[in-house]
Design a protein around this motif. Sequence first.
Motif, PDB file in Angstrom:
ATOM      1  N   ASP A  21       0.804  -1.214   0.000  1.00 39.75           N
ATOM      2  CA  ASP A  21       0.000   0.000   0.000  1.00 39.75           C
ATOM      3  C   ASP A  21       0.841   1.270   0.000  1.00 39.75           C
ATOM      4  O   ASP A  21       0.355   2.336  -0.316  1.00 39.75           O
ATOM      5  N   GLU A  22       2.125   1.147   0.377  1.00 44.04           N
ATOM      6  CA  GLU A  22       2.936   2.346   0.576  1.00 44.04           C
ATOM      7  C   GLU A  22       3.145   3.125  -0.709  1.00 44.04           C
ATOM      8  O   GLU A  22       2.858   4.310  -0.799  1.00 44.04           O
TER       9      GLU A  22
ATOM     10  N   ILE B  66       1.576   6.789  -1.969  1.00 42.09           N
ATOM     11  CA  ILE B  66       2.391   7.945  -2.301  1.00 42.09           C
ATOM     12  C   ILE B  66       1.998   8.495  -3.671  1.00 42.09           C
ATOM     13  O   ILE B  66       1.999   9.688  -3.914  1.00 42.09           O
ATOM     14  N   LYS B  67       1.627   7.596  -4.604  1.00 39.60           N
ATOM     15  CA  LYS B  67       1.301   8.014  -5.965  1.00 39.60           C
ATOM     16  C   LYS B  67      -0.054   8.714  -6.033  1.00 39.60           C
ATOM     17  O   LYS B  67      -0.271   9.569  -6.874  1.00 39.60           O
TER      18      LYS B  67
ATOM     19  N   GLU C  41       8.545   5.969   5.672  1.00 37.99           N
ATOM     20  CA  GLU C  41       8.403   6.195   4.240  1.00 37.99           C
ATOM     21  C   GLU C  41       7.360   7.269   3.941  1.00 37.99           C
ATOM     22  O   GLU C  41       7.557   8.129   3.078  1.00 37.99           O
ATOM     23  N   PHE C  42       6.234   7.227   4.651  1.00 39.52           N
ATOM     24  CA  PHE C  42       5.193   8.216   4.421  1.00 39.52           C
ATOM     25  C   PHE C  42       5.638   9.601   4.869  1.00 39.52           C
ATOM     26  O   PHE C  42       5.299  10.606   4.242  1.00 39.52           O
ATOM     27  N   ASN C  43       6.393   9.668   5.964  1.00 38.73           N
ATOM     28  CA  ASN C  43       6.922  10.959   6.405  1.00 38.73           C
ATOM     29  C   ASN C  43       7.833  11.571   5.344  1.00 38.73           C
ATOM     30  O   ASN C  43       7.782  12.769   5.075  1.00 38.73           O
ATOM     31  N   ARG C  44       8.660  10.736   4.735  1.00 41.25           N
ATOM     32  CA  ARG C  44       9.530  11.215   3.656  1.00 41.25           C
ATOM     33  C   ARG C  44       8.707  11.707   2.475  1.00 41.25           C
ATOM     34  O   ARG C  44       9.019  12.737   1.863  1.00 41.25           O
ATOM     35  N   ALA C  45       7.675  10.956   2.144  1.00 39.28           N
ATOM     36  CA  ALA C  45       6.847  11.320   0.991  1.00 39.28           C
ATOM     37  C   ALA C  45       6.122  12.647   1.220  1.00 39.28           C
ATOM     38  O   ALA C  45       6.000  13.463   0.299  1.00 39.28           O
TER      39      ALA C  45
ATOM     40  N   ASN D 188      -1.227  26.036   6.609  1.00 33.69           N
ATOM     41  CA  ASN D 188       0.024  26.077   7.390  1.00 33.69           C
ATOM     42  C   ASN D 188       0.141  24.889   8.346  1.00 33.69           C
ATOM     43  O   ASN D 188       0.855  24.948   9.344  1.00 33.69           O
ATOM     44  N   TRP D 189      -0.576  23.830   8.033  1.00 27.72           N
ATOM     45  CA  TRP D 189      -0.535  22.608   8.834  1.00 27.72           C
ATOM     46  C   TRP D 189       0.335  21.577   8.119  1.00 27.72           C
ATOM     47  O   TRP D 189       0.110  21.276   6.947  1.00 27.72           O
ATOM     48  N   GLN D 190       1.288  21.046   8.824  1.00 29.34           N
ATOM     49  CA  GLN D 190       2.126  19.990   8.281  1.00 29.34           C
ATOM     50  C   GLN D 190       1.495  18.641   8.603  1.00 29.34           C
ATOM     51  O   GLN D 190       1.390  18.272   9.772  1.00 29.34           O
ATOM     52  N   PRO D 191       1.001  17.915   7.594  1.00 32.75           N
ATOM     53  CA  PRO D 191       0.365  16.611   7.850  1.00 32.75           C
ATOM     54  C   PRO D 191       1.275  15.684   8.641  1.00 32.75           C
ATOM     55  O   PRO D 191       2.490  15.641   8.428  1.00 32.75           O
TER      56      PRO D 191
END
Length: 359
Positions: A215-216, A220-221, A250-254, A264-267
């Motif tokens: 799913d990762e 991301i795509k 990995e999701f944090n990097r993406a 102004n919110w960082q997910p």
Amino acid sequence: MSKKSKHTSALSEQKGVSDPEMTNISSIKNIRNKRRSQPSAEDLISGILKGDVTALSRAITLIESTSSTHLEKANAIIKGCLPYANKSIRIGITGVPGVGKSTFIEAFGNHLTQLNKKVAVLAVDPSSSLTKGSILGDKTRMETLVKNTNAFIRPSASGDSLGGVARKTRETIILCEAAGFDTIIIETVGVGQSETAVHSMVDFFLLLKLAGAGDELQGIKRGIIEMADTIAINKADGDNLKQAKLAKVEFNRALHLYPNKDSNWQPKVTLCSALENEGIDSIWELILEYVNTTSTNGYFENKRQEQNKFWLLQTIEERLKSDFFKQAKIKEALKNQMVLIEAGETTPFAAADYLLSLS
């Protein structure tokens, strides 16, 4: 040895009650007549404002109706409830089928009710493109939440609506808010790439993901990542915990590859296990942090105003489409154009131009 508590299914809460030998015929008649009677719009509005879930349910059924005879009454109910709406946090929850949306919402909803919140869950089930039917089994899957007096679960069919929501979800939110529910949760059908409609009616968008299920990269795509305010990797327990932690990295990097949001919110990316009831409280704290941040910088209110403008245009489009196909001359001409298309004597585009010229 301690006795194991017997599990009670939501399908069978208690033993049936046998009919008494003597039955009051007049009482049965009165009950049947009461069920057949249609309360006025004023009665339903009054019941909704008192928090009567029966009145709320009947009103939602009314506004979901496609019958033109119900339209005026439904509009009166929405108008009467509107001054008491807009006082909740609206949360959209999506994810691929099998990610555990219902299990998560049950754990999340129970956590919120323990904090003295009143929670309304609008669960949208996909409708069959063949039979047009829908299972609507969310109440059965949320066995403990459905019995919670501070929770209201309303399953609805998506019908032919796109975007992972039902046709009248927006109006249903207004009614639930008027009934005193301060937290509205919308569970989408989880189709992956068409969740724009639910994103346009909620304050906070939560995306549930799985680790170790391929799913990762797909996540991301997909453009849905751009809409997410938080990504929660569910089922982060047992043997899957290690993979979940890797997926979080990995999701944090993406997320850092995407442009900054207007809010102004960082997910954020977080782990949770709805089955083990772990990480649920952290997600609620993130939601409160988001609401505080966006309320302070004015984005929260501005987003709701933009959403109202969007739904104005959507309502106009829906009404025009409905009125167009209801015209008798259009119905007859449409049949004729279908025959011509089958015979190859016209094109869909020419037929559309002709039909539009008749209205």
